[in-house]
Enzyme design. Structure first.
Site, mmCIF file in Angstrom:
data_model
loop_
_atom_site.group_PDB
_atom_site.id
_atom_site.type_symbol
_atom_site.label_atom_id
_atom_site.label_comp_id
_atom_site.label_asym_id
_atom_site.label_seq_id
_atom_site.Cartn_x
_atom_site.Cartn_y
_atom_site.Cartn_z
ATOM 1 N N GLU A 1 41.230 32.244 39.759
ATOM 2 C CA GLU A 1 40.190 31.220 39.928
ATOM 3 C C GLU A 1 39.231 31.559 41.058
ATOM 4 O O GLU A 1 38.172 30.918 41.206
ATOM 5 C CB GLU A 1 40.820 29.843 40.165
ATOM 6 N N HIS B 1 45.010 35.119 42.469
ATOM 7 C CA HIS B 1 44.242 33.891 42.212
ATOM 8 C C HIS B 1 43.019 34.189 41.347
ATOM 9 O O HIS B 1 41.916 34.397 41.864
ATOM 10 C CB HIS B 1 43.812 33.257 43.542
ATOM 11 N N CYS C 1 50.117 32.234 41.149
ATOM 12 C CA CYS C 1 50.673 32.366 42.498
ATOM 13 C C CYS C 1 51.979 31.562 42.621
ATOM 14 O O CYS C 1 52.976 31.950 42.051
ATOM 15 C CB CYS C 1 49.635 31.985 43.554
#
Length: 224
Positions: A207, A205, A110
């Protein structure tokens, strides 16, 4: 050993404590571990020490976070651009430069992808209307499409849904960068750099999701 950049929060609270803290959402180290790596937090420090820090690591992840200061790419702030995080910008740009100089695997997530683009002379779109996840603190989901022949396409060969939260994106690509995935509205969603062992960025993202393909390839490239 994968170093992940973090940010400083002036007044964090936990238990009976309230004080300055170096913070990182737990999804980042969790993703590194699930992909086979060991995670180390890299709080903002003296940019001059970045080469020494990077020399002790096998790879570097530049995490998501606040907007990059527009002055870094020669622009005036848009009314919707957030306040500058100059200390973090300086530290993470130094980490990027050190990783590139040492040919260490480097992944930008990002903001990290945006900062990689800026480090290589590119620019950013400071605000997008109507793109998913543009409301602060709210994650959206959308599909990204890989560009055939790129590293990303070799890892994720078809359209894939990703979690996203951003209101800025890559505009002019930095020197040597190739766009390797796009959103339906044309937003650059992934970039990669030829001529290095492993350098790439993703706008979303990872994660926040279960998929580890990009991070696992990054960890493989970083493994001594």
């Amino acid at each position: 050993m994968i170093g992940i950049s973090t940010y400083l929060e002036g007044s964090a609270a936990w238990g009976q404590w309230r004080m300055e803290a170096a913070l990182l959402p737990v999804g980042y180290p969790s993703l590194v571990r699930r992909a086979g790596g060991l995670a180390a937090m890299l709080p903002p420090g003296d940019p001059a020490t970045a080469p020494e820090v990077v020399a002790r690591l096998d790879g570097v992840v530049i995490a998501g976070g606040p907007d990059v200061e527009p002055a870094r790419y020669g622009a005036r702030p848009h009314p919707r651009t957030g306040p500058p995080a100059r200390e973090r910008d300086a530290w993470e740009l130094a980490l990027i430069d050190a990783a590139l100089d040492a040919d260490k695997p480097l992944l930008g997530i990002c903001r990290g992808m945006q900062l990689l683009n800026v480090a290589l002379g590119g620019s950013l779109v400071q605000h997008m209307e109507g793109h998913v996840g543009e409301v602060a603190g709210e994650f959206g989901a959308h599909t990204v499409t890989p560009l055939p022949g790129t590293r990303y396409a070799s890892l994720v060969p078809g359209e894939f849904g990703v979690p996203s939260q951003h209101h800025q994106s890559v505009d002019r690509l930095g020197a040597g960068l190739t766009a390797s995935a796009f959103a339906a509205d044309g937003t650059v969603e992934a970039v990669e750099l030829a001529g290095k062992r492993w350098v790439a960025g993703v706008q979303w993202h990872p994660e926040m999701a279960d998929d580890t393909r990009v991070m696992a390839d990054f960890v493989r490239a970083a493994t001594p």
